[in-house]
Motif scaffolding. Structure first.
Motif, PDB file in Angstrom:
ATOM      1  N   LYS D  98      28.616  -6.450 -14.525  1.00 52.10           N
ATOM      2  CA  LYS D  98      29.699  -7.236 -13.920  1.00 52.10           C
ATOM      3  C   LYS D  98      30.605  -7.837 -14.987  1.00 52.10           C
ATOM      4  O   LYS D  98      31.830  -7.897 -14.806  1.00 52.10           O
ATOM      5  N   MET D  99      30.015  -8.252 -16.124  1.00 53.72           N
ATOM      6  CA  MET D  99      30.833  -8.841 -17.195  1.00 53.72           C
ATOM      7  C   MET D  99      31.757  -7.781 -17.803  1.00 53.72           C
ATOM      8  O   MET D  99      32.881  -8.087 -18.210  1.00 53.72           O
ATOM      9  N   ARG D 101      33.081  -5.313 -16.088  1.00 49.13           N
ATOM     10  CA  ARG D 101      34.177  -5.222 -15.111  1.00 49.13           C
ATOM     11  C   ARG D 101      35.116  -6.417 -15.217  1.00 49.13           C
ATOM     12  O   ARG D 101      36.337  -6.268 -15.115  1.00 49.13           O
ATOM     13  N   ASN D 102      34.534  -7.605 -15.410  1.00 50.28           N
ATOM     14  CA  ASN D 102      35.363  -8.805 -15.556  1.00 50.28           C
ATOM     15  C   ASN D 102      36.245  -8.720 -16.798  1.00 50.28           C
ATOM     16  O   ASN D 102      37.387  -9.188 -16.792  1.00 50.28           O
ATOM     17  N   ALA D 103      35.704  -8.128 -17.870  1.00 49.35           N
ATOM     18  CA  ALA D 103      36.469  -8.029 -19.127  1.00 49.35           C
ATOM     19  C   ALA D 103      37.675  -7.107 -18.956  1.00 49.35           C
ATOM     20  O   ALA D 103      38.722  -7.315 -19.582  1.00 49.35           O
TER      21      ALA D 103
END
Lengths: 109, 109, 109, 109
Positions: D98-99, D101-103
């Protein structure tokens, strides 16, 4: 007085007077009030947290538990009315407009 | 129609008809509806999540953002009305009783 | 890397670096972060909102839906780690102390 | 034991044993657990509900209030671990994915 005879504006006034009499307007910031609504919604959920759907459907048949749910529901409603007061939003107009949008999104079969 | 002319019962009817026309009564279990209220309260909070209190107080001055908040607030209100319908709770009676209890807990200065 | 090999401190570092690289520390106020956790918890609930308990128990058997739940759960976890970072709370110590209190409150049968 | 020396899997085990010793698995349905997380997130928000952002930033400097927040945060974390256990989701893998994707969504400046 019941829901049949009471206008939304009258309920808003009940909350407004309560806030004014306590000088709470400075606390009634929309950010704080939106948190308060979510906190009260959490307390409402506590009444159904561990119940099956069948058990949840029977809560209203128990006068004591129905009363307790009514108290939590009132706290939620009071914060919605407080947000409407703080932001000068007409709830009837907003709800009707939203229901028209919902009807387009979810057409009746 | 505005909050001045609309009774709470009339708003309840708007939601009741919407649910009936879609045969959604089986989904409108109090457990599901309490979750729905908390979900919508979360969406309402998103509008204020990263704002200072001063910024949050100014949201109502922006017509577009005020409208968007009104939509989320309507979703919250609709679920409160739906719970009242599903559990046959009179919101006016419940709110007034709760405000009396609150007045004892927090006396006006 | 899996839960077997990863310390809580390493997960905290993942979130801390992400926040630092974007200069988001000023937004990572505990008030904002607690709202963020509640917002993400609402998004997690959306996956189960209209399901029976039996249907909810089967979500993990569907790889696509399990993945989607994992994403929402990660968002919730990230905000818990962010609060721990912002307030310098050791989660392992806090959780173990709380579980001891819970064990007193709810003795094992 | 602190976050430095404790793996995520070890924290998951603490919660799993607690649930198993009380025969609570039948209650630990993902629908119920997602509600529980939102309820606890609401209790966490109570600590910051009426505070300004400046006041909220100072809560961690008060040992008693920091401890109380740590307890609420532990309850939230315990339910995240319980959901991961019930649905067999690896939190480290899910968070790292998820991180990433967030980045992409929020590139570092």
């Amino acid at each position: 007085m019941t829901d049949q005879e009471t206008t939304v504006a009258q309920l808003r006034d009940v909350v407004e007077r309560f806030v004014a009499e306590r000088n709470w307007h400075s606390f009634h910031n929309p950010k704080n009030l939106s948190m308060s609504l979510a906190i009260e919604a959490g307390e409402l959920m506590e009444h159904f947290q561990w119940l099956s759907l069948d058990e949840a459907a029977l809560v209203a048949a128990d006068p004591k538990r129905k009363h307790d749910v009514g108290e939590e529901l009132s706290d939620c409603l009071a914060y919605i009315l407080a947000i409407a007061n703080a932001m000068e939003i007409d709830l009837t107009e907003a709800l009707k407009a939203k229901m028209i949008r919902n009807a387009v999104k979810y057409p009746a079969s």
